[in-house]
Design an enzyme around this catalytic site. Structure first.
Site, mmCIF file in Angstrom:
data_model
loop_
_atom_site.group_PDB
_atom_site.id
_atom_site.type_symbol
_atom_site.label_atom_id
_atom_site.label_comp_id
_atom_site.label_asym_id
_atom_site.label_seq_id
_atom_site.Cartn_x
_atom_site.Cartn_y
_atom_site.Cartn_z
ATOM 1 N N ASP A 252 0.873 -1.161 0.000
ATOM 2 C CA ASP A 252 0.000 0.000 0.000
ATOM 3 C C ASP A 252 0.918 1.221 0.000
ATOM 4 O OD1 ASP A 252 -2.052 1.776 0.008
ATOM 5 O OD2 ASP A 252 -3.109 0.911 1.722
HETATM 6 C C1 BGC Z 1 -4.877 3.434 -0.053
HETATM 7 C C2 BGC Z 1 -4.977 2.409 -1.165
HETATM 8 C C3 BGC Z 1 -4.812 3.094 -2.489
HETATM 9 C C4 BGC Z 1 -3.462 3.814 -2.504
HETATM 10 C C5 BGC Z 1 -3.157 4.522 -3.803
HETATM 11 C C6 BGC Z 1 -3.635 4.286 -0.162
HETATM 12 O O1 BGC Z 1 -3.679 5.334 0.722
HETATM 13 O O2 BGC Z 1 -4.920 2.784 1.192
HETATM 14 O O3 BGC Z 1 -6.217 1.744 -1.089
HETATM 15 O O4 BGC Z 1 -4.935 2.178 -3.545
HETATM 16 O O5 BGC Z 1 -3.461 4.771 -1.468
HETATM 17 O O6 BGC Z 1 -3.941 5.650 -3.948
#
Ligand code: BGC
Length: 732
Positions: A252
């Protein structure tokens, strides 16, 4: 001469599509330098990784997900890049998809959003999300598929397959135990293996083993003191070991914290670690990612070998071959009529009719002169906001506009705001273009609504939550189960002056409804995306017959939820200065209806509940045998008849109860469902086949699923609290 000889040169194996993919991976790997291998396992921009330009292996572009394709941001900034060709269709939020209980809708969703991703040249869609709904305060529940592992597992598989049929990888998130947003980077989830395997993992396992997901996103939180993005137990032992996952574990964004753990504990591709511009501060550039120079240096210094590196590179190459290097993948499409139809139909099927006293709904437009639409959510755009799932849509039909366009000149529609909640109209630089300011005193706004309601034939109140912080939004949790902005008082005041009131709750979460007995009709309206207003109007006025069922329970109060009554939400801060919060999941496997039923707590609305404008009668269960042996199957049938005046679809739900067990088990658990369309008067027989797996619990001492011989009861019905027939059988 040069041109001629190169034209006849043999295509290298890694570029030869007729060769098996593993052979191509081996070949490409053998041609890469150490530096190229390091480069391919971490980001080069906010959403892309570099590929290997020298070898013609293209960049890998990812995109959020999970309800539509995110608009372009700058290379290295979260601000909008300002493209004019990146508006999308917003599909309903995943809670709504789960509420359809229709695997075909999930396949349609996956195929459609995959086509949008493909058209935008994205190779990895960052979704779907399948974290289990543990507390109604979790700000991201709207992005997930509810509280039940079986339902989420069944619904995630067609989504994944649909996306990937476009040559776009699904990236199933957030693996695992990201069950709350508050302190999401520092919470260490503590639970027994039984709860892990029975509740929190099945949807991920199904996405991998049945859906064939090509990528998985590690979670922000910790488990067993290691972050989800480099977690030995979750990634190496379970995902790659027990489930044989051959895809890519993507961190993530900003979820990587440690080079050694990232090398050894299962992470393959690092994204989103904090950077500071492209190059101005070398210490914070992409080269400084945990899996970049720090890893390269460890290898050069001989402190770590290259086995793990080659394994990661192989996985990333496999992902690239499966997606952007698959020359046969379809072209995709963006904002097509089919996608709007899909969004509308999924929305219609997911809308849940929670309550309908005296058959107030549907509103028969030919008998009505004036309808009062009241509430901020009748106007407010909901596709903008909520965090990384925020979108820039080509259009979004608000509930008010949907109602107006459905009714046309057949009746008068009057609107009053009723309350002012959240006037924000911009998120992540995407502007909704709305002006929601209203500076009049609250009392004036409420009185206007009361007078509007008093003089109308019907009142449709459209409120609920929204996509701002502490509502349904990433990176924060709600602070209470209650509706915000004094909506309870507004609804009560409106119900006093007009008995024909329908409340539409827009949210991805359960909310308290202390006024439920004062209003005849309640609809759960989710976040329905681009076609929100059209989908809602279609149900309210009876063009469509509602068939959605709740994918999570609506507790009457917060303390009726295991995580709050017994759990330690939101975690207890360690005293060692580490800033880590430990959170024991003391409720164990008793999540959602499992908790409510065990403790004999009546919910406001139960898991699986949802009404129709027609009625269904269930006959008696019959079985093809009275007992089964281990390794055997047993098939149950039940006739279901539409005894009402109009066609409709019913979700027939099968629950299993283990009547005697050596370990405590839930009163019952969902193990089958079928959505079936029945014409008025029609009967269909629904069959379910049950295997050992459906009877098993996870024994943590043996680390094994066990179906214990004894008596089981099959219960089939229209909701978890509406069982119509049951049948006992023996497992010998
Ligand atoms: C989120 C993810 C997301 C990623 C990219 C993160 O803060 O938890 O779900 O895909 O950002 O935007």
């Amino acid at each position: 001469m040069l041109g001629l000889s190169s034209a006849f040169a043999k295509t290298p194996i890694y570029l030869d599509e007729s060769q098996p993919i593993e052979k191509r991976i081996d070949d490409a790997l053998g041609r890469m330098t150490l530096e190229e291998k390091i480069a391919i396992i971490h980001a080069q921009s906010k959403f892309s990784s570099p590929g290997v330009q020298r070898l013609g292996i293209p960049e890998l572009w990812t995109t959020d997900g999970p309800h539509g394709i995110r608009p372009e941001v700058f290379w290295d900034k979260w601000d909008q890049a300002g493209w004019t060709n990146d508006s999308c269709v917003a599909f309903p939020a995943l809670t709504c998809l789960a509420a359809t209980w229709n695997r075909n809708m999930s396949a349609l969703y996956g195929k459609s959003i995959g086509e949008e991703a493909r058209f935008r040249n994205k190779s990895v869609l960052l979704g779907p999300g399948v974290n289990i709904y543990r507390t109604p305060l979790n700000g991201r529940n709207f992005e997930y598929m509810g509280e039940d592992p079986f339902l989420a597992a069944q619904m995630v598989v067609p989504y994944v397959k649909g996306v990937q049929s476009n040559g776009v990888a699904a990236c199933v998130k957030h693996y695992a135990l990201n069950n709350q947003e508050i302190n999401r980077h520092t919470t260490n989830a503590i639970l027994n293996d039984r709860a892990l395997y029975e509740i929190y993992l099945p949807a991920f396992k199904a996405a991998v083993m049945d859906g064939g997901a090509w990528s998985i996103m590690g979670s922000y939180n910790l488990y067993m003191n290691e972050h989800g993005c480099h977690n030995q137990y979750l990634l190496n032992n379970i995902l790659k070991g027990e489930w044989g996952f051959d895809g890519v574990v993507i961190s993530d964004w900003g979820g990587t914290h440690d080079t050694m753990q990232a090398i050894h504990n299962g992470l393959d591709l690092e994204f989103g670690t904090w950077t500071d511009g492209l190059s101005s501060n070398a210490g914070k550039s992409y080269d400084s990612y945990y899996l970049a120079n720090p890893y390269l240096n460890l290898i050069k210094e001989g402190k770590v070998g290259t086995t793990e590196l080659d394994n990661k590179v192989r996985r990333v190459l496999r992902l690239i071959f499966r997606t952007v290097m698959d020359k046969n993948r379809p072209f995709g499409s963006l904002c097509s009529e089919e996608h709007y139809n899909a969004a509308r139909n999924i929305g219609i099927e997911g809308i849940v009719l929670l309550q309908n006293s005296k058959d107030l709904l549907p509103i028969n437009i030919s008998n009505v002169k004036k309808i009062a639409v009241i509430g901020e959510n009748a106007l407010k755009m909901m596709t903008v906001g909520g965090g990384s799932s925020s979108l820039k849509v080509q259009h979004e039909i608000s509930p008010l506009d949907g109602i107006k366009s459905f009714v046309g000149d057949r009746a008068e529609i009057v609107f009053a705001r009723g309350y002012v909640g959240d006037t924000g109209t911009e998120y992540n630089g995407v502007k909704s273009g709305q002006n929601l300011n209203d500076s009049r005193p609250a009392e004036v706004i409420l009185n206007e609504a009361i007078e509007t309601a008093r003089n109308a034939d019907y009142v449709i109140f459209i409120g609920g939550l929204n996509k701002s912080a502490h509502q349904d939004c990433e990176d924060s949790d709600r602070t209470s189960l209650d509706l915000p902005y004094n909506q309870n008082s507004v609804i009560e005041a409106l119900a006093k002056v007009n008995k024909n009131i329908v409340v539409v709750n827009i949210s991805g979460n359960a909310v308290a409804m202390p006024w439920a007995k004062q209003v005849p009709a309640i609809i759960q309206g989710w976040y329905l995306g681009s076609e929100a207003g059209n989908a809602l109007a279609s149900v309210i006025f009876g063009e469509s017959n509602p068939s959605g069922k709740l994918p999570f329970s609506f507790p009457a109060k917060l303390n009726d939820v295991g995580a709050h009554a017994k759990g330690e939400y939101p975690g207890i801060m360690r005293t060692d200065g580490s800033k880590i919060l430990d959170e024991h999941y003391n409720e164990g496997i008793f999540v959602g209806y499992r908790w409510l039923e065990k403790n004999k707590i009546k919910p406001l609305f139960a898991f699986g509940h949802g009404l129709s404008y027609t009625k269904f009668k269930y006959g008696k269960i019959t079985a093809d045998k009275k007992s089964m042996t281990v390794g055997d199957n047993i098939t149950f049938s039940i006739p279901v008849t539409n005894i009402g005046p109009r066609d409709g679809a019913e979700v027939v739900q099968l629950y299993i109860s283990d009547l005697k067990s050596s370990l405590p088990r839930p009163i019952k658990e969902l193990k089958g469902f079928e959505k079936t369309m029945l014409k008025a008067g029609e009967t269909k027989t629904i069959t379910f086949t049950i295997s050992n797996e459906d009877l098993s619990f996870f024994d943590d001492t043996k680390h094994q699923w066990i179906a214990e011989p004894g008596i089981f009861e099959i219960q089939i019905g229209a909701a978890s609290d509406d069982i119509r027939s049951s049948f006992k059988f023996n497992l010998d």
